[in-house]
Scaffold this motif. Sequence first.
Motif, PDB file in Angstrom:
ATOM      1  N   PHE A 190       2.878  -7.302 -11.725  1.00 41.54           N
ATOM      2  CA  PHE A 190       1.897  -6.638 -12.583  1.00 41.54           C
ATOM      3  C   PHE A 190       1.039  -5.763 -11.664  1.00 41.54           C
ATOM      4  N   ARG A 191       1.316  -4.491 -11.641  1.00 43.67           N
ATOM      5  CA  ARG A 191       0.613  -3.550 -10.748  1.00 43.67           C
ATOM      6  C   ARG A 191      -0.470  -2.852 -11.556  1.00 43.67           C
ATOM      7  N   GLU A 192      -1.709  -3.297 -11.377  1.00 44.09           N
ATOM      8  CA  GLU A 192      -2.842  -2.724 -12.102  1.00 44.09           C
ATOM      9  C   GLU A 192      -3.590  -1.757 -11.184  1.00 44.09           C
ATOM     10  N   PHE A 193      -3.905  -0.591 -11.727  1.00 48.44           N
ATOM     11  CA  PHE A 193      -4.610   0.416 -10.929  1.00 48.44           C
ATOM     12  C   PHE A 193      -5.402   1.318 -11.870  1.00 48.44           C
ATOM     13  N   LYS A 194      -6.291   2.081 -11.271  1.00 48.60           N
ATOM     14  CA  LYS A 194      -7.151   2.975 -12.036  1.00 48.60           C
ATOM     15  C   LYS A 194      -7.017   4.371 -11.470  1.00 48.60           C
ATOM     16  N   ILE A 195      -6.927   5.364 -12.344  1.00 50.39           N
ATOM     17  CA  ILE A 195      -6.775   6.738 -11.889  1.00 50.39           C
ATOM     18  C   ILE A 195      -8.067   7.510 -12.120  1.00 50.39           C
ATOM     19  N   LYS A 196      -8.071   8.779 -11.680  1.00 46.37           N
ATOM     20  CA  LYS A 196      -9.290   9.575 -11.662  1.00 46.37           C
ATOM     21  C   LYS A 196      -9.923   9.731 -13.032  1.00 46.37           C
ATOM     22  N   ALA A 197      -9.130   9.827 -14.056  1.00 48.72           N
ATOM     23  CA  ALA A 197      -9.682  10.063 -15.388  1.00 48.72           C
ATOM     24  C   ALA A 197     -10.378   8.834 -15.952  1.00 48.72           C
ATOM     25  N   GLY A 198     -10.366   7.718 -15.241  1.00 44.12           N
ATOM     26  CA  GLY A 198     -11.031   6.519 -15.713  1.00 44.12           C
ATOM     27  C   GLY A 198     -10.147   5.595 -16.514  1.00 44.12           C
ATOM     28  N   TYR A 199      -8.882   5.897 -16.599  1.00 41.87           N
ATOM     29  CA  TYR A 199      -7.948   5.061 -17.333  1.00 41.87           C
ATOM     30  C   TYR A 199      -7.466   3.915 -16.438  1.00 41.87           C
ATOM     31  N   ARG A 200      -7.400   2.722 -17.019  1.00 40.08           N
ATOM     32  CA  ARG A 200      -6.834   1.571 -16.322  1.00 40.08           C
ATOM     33  C   ARG A 200      -5.382   1.395 -16.786  1.00 40.08           C
ATOM     34  N   CYS A 201      -4.477   1.434 -15.840  1.00 37.69           N
ATOM     35  CA  CYS A 201      -3.046   1.367 -16.146  1.00 37.69           C
ATOM     36  C   CYS A 201      -2.442   0.108 -15.533  1.00 37.69           C
ATOM     37  N   THR A 202      -1.344  -0.328 -16.128  1.00 34.87           N
ATOM     38  CA  THR A 202      -0.622  -1.509 -15.636  1.00 34.87           C
ATOM     39  C   THR A 202       0.869  -1.222 -15.665  1.00 34.87           C
ATOM     40  N   LEU A 203       1.502  -1.371 -14.508  1.00 31.57           N
ATOM     41  CA  LEU A 203       2.965  -1.295 -14.410  1.00 31.57           C
ATOM     42  C   LEU A 203       3.518  -2.717 -14.325  1.00 31.57           C
ATOM     43  N   ILE A 204       4.546  -2.981 -15.138  1.00 33.29           N
ATOM     44  CA  ILE A 204       5.167  -4.316 -15.169  1.00 33.29           C
ATOM     45  C   ILE A 204       6.655  -4.140 -14.925  1.00 33.29           C
ATOM     46  N   TYR A 205       7.192  -4.900 -13.975  1.00 39.41           N
ATOM     47  CA  TYR A 205       8.620  -4.806 -13.670  1.00 39.41           C
ATOM     48  C   TYR A 205       9.039  -6.024 -12.854  1.00 39.41           C
ATOM     49  N   ILE A 206      10.350  -6.190 -12.719  1.00 45.06           N
ATOM     50  CA  ILE A 206      10.902  -7.256 -11.884  1.00 45.06           C
ATOM     51  C   ILE A 206      11.158  -6.672 -10.503  1.00 45.06           C
ATOM     52  N   ARG A 207      10.600  -7.309  -9.492  1.00 38.79           N
ATOM     53  CA  ARG A 207      10.583  -6.735  -8.144  1.00 38.79           C
ATOM     54  C   ARG A 207      11.990  -6.459  -7.606  1.00 38.79           C
ATOM     55  N   SER A 208      12.902  -7.400  -7.778  1.00 40.69           N
ATOM     56  CA  SER A 208      14.206  -7.304  -7.113  1.00 40.69           C
ATOM     57  C   SER A 208      15.221  -6.456  -7.861  1.00 40.69           C
ATOM     58  N   THR A 209      14.872  -5.959  -9.031  1.00 38.43           N
ATOM     59  CA  THR A 209      15.866  -5.246  -9.848  1.00 38.43           C
ATOM     60  C   THR A 209      15.500  -3.807 -10.141  1.00 38.43           C
ATOM     61  N   VAL A 210      14.389  -3.338  -9.638  1.00 41.52           N
ATOM     62  CA  VAL A 210      13.894  -2.004  -9.988  1.00 41.52           C
ATOM     63  C   VAL A 210      13.900  -1.129  -8.743  1.00 41.52           C
ATOM     64  N   ASP A 211      14.224   0.131  -8.935  1.00 44.71           N
ATOM     65  CA  ASP A 211      14.235   1.096  -7.839  1.00 44.71           C
ATOM     66  C   ASP A 211      12.800   1.395  -7.415  1.00 44.71           C
ATOM     67  N   GLN A 212      12.426   0.976  -6.211  1.00 48.66           N
ATOM     68  CA  GLN A 212      11.065   1.182  -5.737  1.00 48.66           C
ATOM     69  C   GLN A 212      10.747   2.654  -5.532  1.00 48.66           C
ATOM     70  N   THR A 213      11.744   3.457  -5.231  1.00 47.03           N
ATOM     71  CA  THR A 213      11.505   4.892  -5.078  1.00 47.03           C
ATOM     72  C   THR A 213      11.030   5.512  -6.381  1.00 47.03           C
ATOM     73  N   THR A 214      11.624   5.076  -7.501  1.00 47.38           N
ATOM     74  CA  THR A 214      11.198   5.578  -8.807  1.00 47.38           C
ATOM     75  C   THR A 214       9.747   5.221  -9.080  1.00 47.38           C
ATOM     76  N   ILE A 215       9.345   4.011  -8.687  1.00 54.17           N
ATOM     77  CA  ILE A 215       7.968   3.586  -8.934  1.00 54.17           C
ATOM     78  C   ILE A 215       6.990   4.366  -8.058  1.00 54.17           C
ATOM     79  N   GLN A 216       7.287   4.440  -6.752  1.00 57.73           N
ATOM     80  CA  GLN A 216       6.330   5.032  -5.819  1.00 57.73           C
ATOM     81  C   GLN A 216       6.281   6.555  -5.927  1.00 57.73           C
ATOM     82  N   ASP A 217       7.443   7.188  -5.912  1.00 58.78           N
ATOM     83  CA  ASP A 217       7.481   8.646  -5.798  1.00 58.78           C
ATOM     84  C   ASP A 217       7.453   9.380  -7.127  1.00 58.78           C
ATOM     85  N   VAL A 218       7.761   8.694  -8.209  1.00 55.85           N
ATOM     86  CA  VAL A 218       7.835   9.379  -9.499  1.00 55.85           C
ATOM     87  C   VAL A 218       6.716   8.922 -10.426  1.00 55.85           C
TER      88      VAL A 218
END
Length: 536
Positions: free
Chosen positions: A66-94
């Motif tokens: 559960f990757r929770e973070f806040k961006i400049k516009a003041g929105y609180r976002c949450t990314l949810i995924y399974i660590r071992s099955t998801v392409d980390q490049t897609t998460i980080q770079d895209v």
Amino acid sequence: MSFWIKLLRRSRKNNSHVRLPEHVHKAIPASSSVGGDASPSRNDGREDERVPWMKQQLANCSDIVFREFKIKAGYRCTLIYIRSTVDQTTIQDVILRGLLDYSGSEDNGLIRYLFDDQAISVSEIKIVTETSEALKTVLSFGIVLMIEGESRIMTFPSASSLSTRAIEEAPNESVIRGPREAFNESLDTSLSLVRRRLKSKNLKTEELNLGSETNTRFVIAYIEGICKPELVQEIKRRLSYLEIDAVLGSSTLEETIEDSPYSPFPQIEYTERPDIVSASLLEGRVGIIVDGTPSAILAPVTLPMLLQTSEDYFQRYIAATWIRWIRYLFLFVSLLLPSLYIAITTFHPEMIPYKLLMTIAAAREIVPFPAFVEAFIMELSFEALREASIRIPKSIGQAVSIIGALIIGTAAVQAGIVSAAMVIIVSLTGIASFMIPHFDLGLSIRLLRFPIMALASMLGLFGITCGLIILYIHLLNLKSLGVPYLYPFTPLVKADLNDTLVRAPWWAMRNRPEALTRNEQRLKKNPRGWVKQKED
């Protein structure tokens, strides 16, 4: 309640935040906004419960992130995924970069940026509103993006990076001439191998899910215009009754849709080869490919189809026809040879030539068991050796099976437990069973061999005849998705006999099987017409 709604509308215009009473929150649908905008307000409040609900559903799952973070516009976002099955490049770079690069400050700007403009450059994006759908996406190796206050949820279903087995040669369906590709455990890879051969808009693939715990994906594939629509509907109807916790392979679906579950004969064909699936779809049959299973199942199927191989269609038709005759011959040898030996030596010794009879009698003189017990012991030992050779490690499996058979057979003959003639009979029967292309059909023949042996020991040739009559009546009544199992022999369809006992040349097989399709015509004109033109 209308007073509170008016107050909320006025507060939005003034960029102020008013907390509504609990009963007003329950009265406002999650998928609509009070102000009547296309997208709900990010400060609705009700959607804040979604992330805790997801955490509760996925509690004690150490690989869920559960990757929770806040961006400049003041929105609180949450990314949810399974660590071992998801392409980390897609998460980080895209995904993360697309969110963090957003610099807008206007109200609902991020919502329009994501959901309306779909500015994140991922190949597949799906918008859902139900939290249960988001949970299914996570468990299916996708990524879920939740934004606080927004009722819509952005999912990325195709972000999986699961490692799959490379495309290899089919270990159980090897050929000398023909393609060497085989399915693997990935549904998408297996489906692409079929698409590679059938580049047609009429190839339809309907994806479904089964299993309350496994949520297994599978695809029903058919060619529109060739396959009968009622056949597809019948398969779907039968599968609709399957409510089970887990579908771990295609055998679960196979046993669900077959017509006669208590018959020893297979009524659904399975294969690891995409070329067989493609050819079957072109005949009007339906293929089912299950995720996690390296073999597809095909329906309907007939007995002549189970005695065909893909290599028949890559060899010259004269040689393929000869091989088919040998298969049919050794099918009966595998079924009847021990029974004939028991019946003739026990009840009809006058049918054996005198010199051969004396040889058999001399070999059996020291054997303490009757022919039936002798054959039963040897057949059971052969089945044990066959099963052991499959289960033990491959590096020693072949050596153990061959050496074990030689040592046990020789020792049994020298000890006087069995005769040398019985060892020869059982060996020929085993070799004949290996010539049956379909493993399940060969297993059925091996199983039926024992009751026919028992009938032969009690009634001789008359018992074998009675057993064959019962077997023939059973095959006559057997159907696979409504298609007679002995088609095209019974009912006799002369036009379809050119691909049963014989393999006619390609230019002579102008029509598809009559019982499988409504679009029977395969060839528009005679491919050998150039011969007459040359003569003219």
